[in-house]
Design an enzyme around this catalytic site. Structure first.
Site, PDB file in Angstrom:
ATOM      1  N   GLY A  10       0.802  -1.328  -0.169  1.00 13.97           N
ATOM      2  CA  GLY A  10       0.081  -0.136   0.028  1.00 13.97           C
ATOM      3  C   GLY A  10       0.777   1.205  -0.118  1.00 13.97           C
ATOM      4  N   GLY A  12      -0.590   4.655   0.049  1.00  9.49           N
ATOM      5  CA  GLY A  12      -1.090   5.853   0.622  1.00  9.49           C
ATOM      6  C   GLY A  12      -0.270   6.563   1.559  1.00  9.49           C
ATOM      7  CB  SER A 251     -17.174  20.618   2.017  1.00 13.65           C
ATOM      8  OG  SER A 251     -16.665  21.461   3.374  1.00 13.65           O
ATOM      9  NE  ARG A 298     -18.264  15.490  10.142  1.00 13.95           N
ATOM     10  CZ  ARG A 298     -17.192  15.275   9.569  1.00 13.95           C
ATOM     11  NH1 ARG A 298     -16.619  14.001   9.781  1.00 13.95           N
ATOM     12  NH2 ARG A 298     -16.302  16.012   8.955  1.00 13.95           N
ATOM     13  CB  SER A 419      -7.902  10.221   8.962  1.00 10.53           C
ATOM     14  OG  SER A 419      -7.312   9.302   8.075  1.00 10.53           O
TER      15      SER A 419
HETATM   16  C1  LIG Z   1     -13.489  11.922   0.248  1.00 10.91           C
HETATM   17  C2  LIG Z   1     -12.524  11.795   1.487  1.00 10.91           C
HETATM   18  C3  LIG Z   1     -12.010  13.008   2.075  1.00 10.91           C
HETATM   19  C4  LIG Z   1     -11.098  12.797   3.301  1.00 10.91           C
HETATM   20  N1  LIG Z   1     -10.654  14.050   3.846  1.00 10.91           N
HETATM   21  C5  LIG Z   1      -9.812  13.938   5.037  1.00 10.91           C
HETATM   22  C6  LIG Z   1      -9.439  15.082   5.448  1.00 10.91           C
HETATM   23  O1  LIG Z   1      -9.672  16.294   5.011  1.00 10.91           O
HETATM   24  N2  LIG Z   1      -8.411  14.912   6.642  1.00 10.91           N
HETATM   25  C7  LIG Z   1      -8.145  13.857   7.072  1.00 10.91           C
HETATM   26  O2  LIG Z   1      -7.491  13.659   8.058  1.00 10.91           O
HETATM   27  N3  LIG Z   1      -8.725  12.829   6.627  1.00 10.91           N
HETATM   28  C8  LIG Z   1      -9.369  12.557   5.427  1.00 10.91           C
HETATM   29  N4  LIG Z   1      -9.989  11.561   4.961  1.00 10.91           N
HETATM   30  C9  LIG Z   1      -9.497  10.048   5.315  1.00 10.91           C
HETATM   31  C10 LIG Z   1      -8.363   9.754   4.686  1.00 10.91           C
HETATM   32  O3  LIG Z   1      -8.165  10.366   3.435  1.00 10.91           O
HETATM   33  C11 LIG Z   1      -7.846   8.435   4.904  1.00 10.91           C
HETATM   34  O4  LIG Z   1      -8.103   7.826   6.084  1.00 10.91           O
HETATM   35  C12 LIG Z   1      -6.346   8.159   4.533  1.00 10.91           C
HETATM   36  O5  LIG Z   1      -5.942   8.848   3.357  1.00 10.91           O
HETATM   37  C13 LIG Z   1      -5.984   6.540   4.303  1.00 10.91           C
HETATM   38  O6  LIG Z   1      -4.749   6.738   3.995  1.00 10.91           O
HETATM   39  P1  LIG Z   1      -3.907   5.090   4.016  1.00 10.91           P
HETATM   40  O7  LIG Z   1      -2.510   5.514   3.669  1.00 10.91           O
HETATM   41  O8  LIG Z   1      -4.379   4.455   5.107  1.00 10.91           O
HETATM   42  O9  LIG Z   1      -4.415   4.364   2.751  1.00 10.91           O
HETATM   43  P2  LIG Z   1      -4.901   4.737   1.230  1.00 10.91           P
HETATM   44  O10 LIG Z   1      -4.517   6.097   0.678  1.00 10.91           O
HETATM   45  O11 LIG Z   1      -6.457   4.292   1.120  1.00 10.91           O
HETATM   46  O12 LIG Z   1      -3.917   3.868   0.502  1.00 10.91           O
HETATM   47  C14 LIG Z   1      -4.148   2.469   0.231  1.00 10.91           C
HETATM   48  C15 LIG Z   1      -3.131   1.675  -0.488  1.00 10.91           C
HETATM   49  O13 LIG Z   1      -3.146   0.444  -0.285  1.00 10.91           O
HETATM   50  C16 LIG Z   1      -3.203  -0.209  -1.692  1.00 10.91           C
HETATM   51  N5  LIG Z   1      -4.163  -1.443  -1.498  1.00 10.91           N
HETATM   52  C17 LIG Z   1      -5.224  -1.616  -1.150  1.00 10.91           C
HETATM   53  N6  LIG Z   1      -5.453  -2.848  -1.188  1.00 10.91           N
HETATM   54  C18 LIG Z   1      -4.314  -3.768  -1.758  1.00 10.91           C
HETATM   55  C19 LIG Z   1      -4.097  -5.038  -2.082  1.00 10.91           C
HETATM   56  N7  LIG Z   1      -4.944  -5.887  -1.898  1.00 10.91           N
HETATM   57  N8  LIG Z   1      -2.838  -5.237  -2.685  1.00 10.91           N
HETATM   58  C20 LIG Z   1      -2.067  -4.234  -2.939  1.00 10.91           C
HETATM   59  N9  LIG Z   1      -2.083  -3.068  -2.676  1.00 10.91           N
HETATM   60  C21 LIG Z   1      -3.298  -2.779  -2.113  1.00 10.91           C
HETATM   61  C22 LIG Z   1      -3.703   0.961  -2.603  1.00 10.91           C
HETATM   62  O14 LIG Z   1      -3.334   0.751  -3.960  1.00 10.91           O
HETATM   63  C23 LIG Z   1      -3.209   2.125  -1.945  1.00 10.91           C
HETATM   64  O15 LIG Z   1      -1.974   2.304  -2.438  1.00 10.91           O
HETATM   65  C24 LIG Z   1     -10.996  11.698   3.910  1.00 10.91           C
HETATM   66  C25 LIG Z   1     -11.597  10.751   3.445  1.00 10.91           C
HETATM   67  C26 LIG Z   1     -12.263  10.499   2.186  1.00 10.91           C
HETATM   68  C27 LIG Z   1     -13.035   9.270   1.555  1.00 10.91           C
END
Ligand SMILES: Cc1cc2nc3c(=O)[nH]c(=O)nc-3n(C[C@H](O)[C@H](O)[C@H](O)COP(=O)(O)OP(=O)(O)OC[C@H]3O[C@@H](n4cnc5c(N)ncnc54)[C@H](O)[C@@H]3O)c2cc1C
Ligand code: SF4
Ligand code: SF4
Ligand code: FES
Lengths: 670, 282
Positions: A10, A12, A251, A298, A419
């Site tokens: 992952g 992200g 928003s 909310r 988050s």
């Molecule tokens: C519309 C929206 C707005 C948001 N706004 C905010 C905000 O303003 N402030 C805040 O703090 N939070 C916000 N959040 C929450 C926040 O964006 C997420 O919780 C955070 O970005 C998650 O990051 P992550 O690194 O955990 O995973 P992600 O960014 O979801 O990345 C997951 C990674 O895992 C990989 N992956 C998944 N499954 C597999 C698999 N089976 N095999 C290989 N790779 C895989 C994907 O390719 C990706 O690279 C928001 C969420 C949404 C939906």
């Protein structure tokens, strides 16, 4: 010993910050992702990222208060030491991202600008235009690209994580992945595997999340013995734009700037909304909450909108639930000035101008507070021991989880803009712990017997081949996904009833059986998206059942989990003495409920079913207290609560120590 | 909303898709019919085809492959050529497309990248260009060293639009100077050998507007400036800015409205000064 490697799954915010920090610590990293990491779901975050800052500090804010807001907002369901540590790292994380080139908005003097978000009184949130997540992700992506050029990181983009590989002692020594282009399945020996695979919104069909948020990777670890915690806590955002493919976020600022929520009094009135006269409109939030109006908290907004559509049948449309969010009474100029960016999103995707036509919105699944259970090591003063290999390790040694896919920081409810912070924080702190884990190993994973890896690959290859061999005419995975999403959305989002949950569990089990009989429309071995989706779908079921079973078992209201049958009552009496007595009873019940339910739900997948158990929560730093926002009688309850805590010699508020401890220099710089 | 079309909404949408089963294979057109629903975009049409992959004549076929992730035009995954114009498919609304052509919607993969399958193309070269121009801030490391350099509002306002580039590739598809490179694997060539040969070919070819713009973004950052010379080297090297004919097609198609011609102009100026300086410093 041969060279050790770490596999990060992952890319992200969480995965990239882990990869970058591991590389800096001299560790070789493999990074696997379904999509190019730059296209990860984190790009969707708009609002911002929280931390205490120089300005809020002078207004009385502190790391401790950020910590307190986070656990209070999360209804005390999170272990406090990791949350405390995160709050203390907040300012340093923003500084780091600033140094990495994130174009945060600036004040006239050139400092970082801040805005206020829900759940706090302070302007803690740093932001970069309306694309904070994208900007943070790009800064990390750029650093990882730099390490890739230096040969420290190998990228495996367009790869699907099929599961961890465990040795005979149950220690993780690598994983199996599948190339999404060639469909090749291969093993990746690794001395530690870090899951950073994000949320699981697709289990609910459509959500505000991206298409790769299936939860499949987490489920594959869960099915091999990893524990999943607090699955039932799913955050639903009150205002999203219902779309055929996705529910895009609208928003909260639309309501902040005067947006009014309403439905026609006549169910599914076919008239153009602009033609419906004022007296035939039902401004249900304003009528029911005259004090707060459209700006109720909310969770209340979410519940009321849901209720008006589901239980009162007043949805604007018949086949699709939605209510009007109306800005048309506000002058166009003012709208453009204050809400320009977000109105453009609506216009772009709906093809409708929200300045002249009321928007249609509905709550949507937004975030998963639950996730893989992970450990931590606590210091004597209630922080995290940085460098401990226990930090963020799942119950499977060598298998780590960070970011939205773990359960650590947000308890029963996540605060806005927290988050992004937890994702970067967990990525940064997992690295030194892994370094120490690697140092303690006697043998590198690549020196393990080949049979261990071959066997794991063979099992996955068999699963894959069996799917491709299926005769046509079986179930259709896409239709089953829709049905799953419908059941989950109906029963396990905003309002939960035990009867409905029981029914949903049965229905989801049936769907699971049907899903096992899916046949594929593509039986080739080249970029076969059909088989990849079908596998992800099958793996959604164990997590879906975990969410449902956890929700059914938890007979209380906490954070995002709301069961009206178990809601705490409002105070009814007007006579002061009687009211006081009611408040005493209220506090008794609150304490009893805390004893019974202030516990982490732990799910395990044993013999193809969910088995639940509960674990105590470390609330040693800030004693749990009632969340009273908006409740009738809050003042009296608060009074009684303070007196009780005083009698016990316990703090009633945020429990802040008299002399607030600053983290030691050593921790600051680590 | 353009209300006039409301009455003329069709029951079915005709979709024509240029398909290709794999690299080096012939491409072919296939027609599909999808039931019209309000508020559809190209992604939801493709989702419907995936759920029931049959041609307009009812013949079962393999589902159409395509890429997407965010569905809100920030991830850059879903680029394709729609009714002859390169753009993101998630923000391509069916009602709008039907206004352009009520009879049919036409989908093609981007032509400047090798086709992997159907609408999926291989954009490795696009990402490689970011490595070539060292599109990152050369920080010492990730320990806590206090805040970054203070910056003016004006500097942020100039940087932010450039930083929104989502690597979608629209600008490259539209650019007359960016031509497709598709290598075929030689017999007996290993994965590594093939990869190396491919990267070498990419590294000689035109960088593209997106990468030029990123070089400018990092050159304008107080810390990024420190290795501006390395970026300018890449811009004047083979495949550099000298290839840009200033046709400005790129800026016209960028979905994020990034001021690419401004970046290209700045890059021209910076490289000229740099080359002169280099000449006199010799
Ligand atoms: C519309 C929206 C707005 C948001 N706004 C905010 C905000 O303003 N402030 C805040 O703090 N939070 C916000 N959040 C929450 C926040 O964006 C997420 O919780 C955070 O970005 C998650 O990051 P992550 O690194 O955990 O995973 P992600 O960014 O979801 O990345 C997951 C990674 O895992 C990989 N992956 C998944 N499954 C597999 C698999 N089976 N095999 C290989 N790779 C895989 C994907 O390719 C990706 O690279 C928001 C969420 C949404 C939906
Ligand atoms: S201005 Fe340069 S980069 Fe842009 S389209 Fe023209 S040739 Fe290509
Ligand atoms: S510059 Fe614009 S068109 Fe080009 S890749 Fe970036 S976002 Fe896409
Ligand atoms: S799916 Fe992300 S840009 Fe279209």
């Amino acid at each position: 010993m041969a060279q050790q490697r770490v596999m990060v799954v992952g890319g992200g915010l969480a995965g990239l910050s882990a990869a970058m920090k591991l590389a800096e610590l001299g560790i070789d990293v493999d990074l696997m992702s379904l999509t190019p990491v730059k296209r990860s779901h984190s790009v969707c975050a708009q609002g911002g990222i929280n931390s205490v800052n120089d300005q809020t500090r002078q207004e009385g804010d502190s790391e401790w208060k950020h910590f307190d807001d986070t656990v209070y907002g999360g209804d005390f369901l999170q272990h406090q030491p990791p949350v405390k540590e995160m709050a203390y790292w907040g300012p340093r994380i923003i500084d780091l991202m600033d140094r990495l080139g994130v174009p945060f908005n600036r004040t006239a003097e050139g400092f970082l600008d801040r805005r206020r978000f829900g759940g706090t009184l302070y302007k803690r949130t740093a932001f970069a235009g309306a694309t904070t997540g994208q900007q943070l992700l790009y800064a990390l992506d750029e650093q990882v690209r730099r390490w890739k050029g230096a040969g420290k990181v190998r990228m495996f983009e367009y790869w699907d994580f099929l599961g961890p590989i465990l040795d005979e002692d149950g220690v993780c020594c690598g994983c199996v992945g599948q190339d999404l282009v060639t469909m090749e399945i291969r093993a990746f020996p690794a001395d530690a595997v870090v899951l950073a695979t994000g949320g699981c919104g697709l289990i609910f069909g459509r959500s505000t999340m991206s298409m790769s948020c299936t939860g499949s990777a987490v489920s594959r670890a869960f099915q091999l013995g990893a524990r999943y915690a607090n699955g039932e806590f799913i955050q639903v955002h009150p205002t999203a734009i219902p779309g055929a493919d996705k529910l895009r976020l609208m928003s909260e600022s639309a309501r902040g700037e005067g947006g009014r929520v309403w439905v026609p009094r006549k169910p599914q009135d076919p008239r153009d909304p602009r033609e419906i006269p004022e007296e035939e409109r039902y401004y249900f939030l304003e009528e029911r909450y005259p004090k707060y109006g459209n700006l109720v908290p909310r969770d209340i907004a979410t519940r009321e909108i849901f209720n008006i559509c589901v239980n009162e049948g007043l949805s604007v449309e018949k086949d699709r639930m939605c209510v009007y969010l109306d800005l048309t009474h506000i002058p166009r100029k003012e709208l453009d000035r204050k809400l320009g960016g977000i109105l453009e999103i609506y216009e772009k995707f709906q093809g409708v101008d929200p300045r002249t036509t009321p928007m249609k919105i509905f709550p949507a699944v937004h975030y998963s507070m639950g996730g893989l259970w992970v450990d931590y090591e606590r210091t004597a003063d209630g922080g995290l021991k940085i460098g401990s290999p226990r930090n963020h390790v799942t119950n499977i040694p060598g298998l780590y989880a960070i970011g939205e896919c773990d359960y650590q920081y947000h308890g029963a409810n996540r605060l806005g803009a927290n988050s992004l912070l937890s994702c970067i924080f967990s990525g940064l702190i997992v690295a030194p712990g892994i370094k120490n884990w690697l140092a303690a190993q006697k043998k590198a994973a690549s020196e393990r017997p080949a049979s261990l890896f071959d066997q794991a690959v063979r099992r996955q290859q068999e699963r894959h081949d069996e799917l491709l061999r299926r005769a046509p005419g079986g179930e259709n995975p896409y239709l089953i996904h829709q049905e799953l999403g419908d059941v989950m959305t109906r029963s396990a989002t905003v309002v939960r009833h035990n009867a409905q949950l029981r029914e949903a569990i049965q229905k989801v089990q049936e769907l699971y059986e049907r899903a096992k009989r899916c046949s594929l429309s593509d039986t080739g071995n080249w970029t076969n998206q059909n088989v990849v989706f079908t596998k992800a779908l099958l793996d959604m079921f164990p997590i879906a059942l975990t969410i449902l079973e956890g929700a059914l078992a938890r007979d209380e209201c906490r954070g995002a989990h709301y069961k009206p049958e178990f809601a705490m009552p409002e105070l009814k009496a007007t006579d002061p003495v009687e009211r006081r007595r009611e408040a005493e009873q209220w506090c008794d019940r609150f304490e009893e409920n805390t004893r019974r339910w202030l516990k982490t739900t732990i799910a395990q997948w044993i013999d193809n079913r969910v088995v639940l158990s509960y674990e105590d929560v470390d609330t040693s730093l800030i004693p749990p207290r009632p969340r009273l926002y908006g409740l009738v009688g809050a003042e009296v309850i608060e009074q009684v609560w303070r007196e009780r805590q005083a009698r016990r010699g316990q703090p009633a508020g945020d429990g802040k120590p008299a002399e607030e401890r600053r983290p030691s220099q050593q921790v600051v710089r680590s | 909303m353009s209300t006039p079309t409301v009455t003329s909404r069709p029951e079915w949408i005709n979709v024509r898709i240029l398909r290709q089963d794999g690299p080096g294979q012939p491409s072919y057109w296939q027609r599909f019919r999808v039931r019209y629903e309000p508020e559809m975009n190209v992604i939801s049409v493709l989702q419907k085809i995936a759920a029931d992959p049959r041609t307009a004549e009812g013949k079962p076929v393999a589902p159409v492959a395509w890429e997407c992730n965010c569905l809100e035009e920030v991830c850059g995954a879903c680029t394709m050529v729609i009714n002859g114009r390169v753009r993101q498919s998630c923000s391509a609304l069916i009602d709008r497309l039907l206004e352009e052509n009520p009879h049919e919607i036409e989908l093609q993969p981007m032509s400047k990248f090798p086709v992997v399958r159907d609408l999926v193309v291989d954009r490795q070269r696009l990402f490689r260009a970011l490595e070539r121009v060292k599109a990152w801030i050369p920080v010492d490391g990730y320990y806590d060293m206090g805040p970054g350099p203070r910056q003016s509002q004006a500097a942020q306002e100039a940087a932010y639009p450039l930083s929104k580039c989502m690597s979608c590739g629209c600008c490259l598809e539209a650019c007359p100077q960016y031509s497709r490179i598709e290598l075929v694997r030689w017999e007996g060539e290993t994965d590594e050998q093939f990869e190396r040969r491919k990267l070498a070919a990419y590294d000689r070819a035109f960088l593209g507007a997106h990468a030029i713009s990123q070089a400018i973004l990092f050159n304008s950052h107080p810390t990024g400036k420190n290795n501006a010379a390395e970026r300018l080297e890449a811009l004047i090297g083979p495949g550099g800015i000298q290839l840009c004919g200033n046709a400005q097609n790129c800026v016209a198609v960028c979905p994020k409205e990034i001021p690419l011609t401004r970046s290209i102009g700045l890059a021209g100026r910076q490289t000229t000064i740099y080359a002169l300086k280099k000449f006199f410093d010799k």
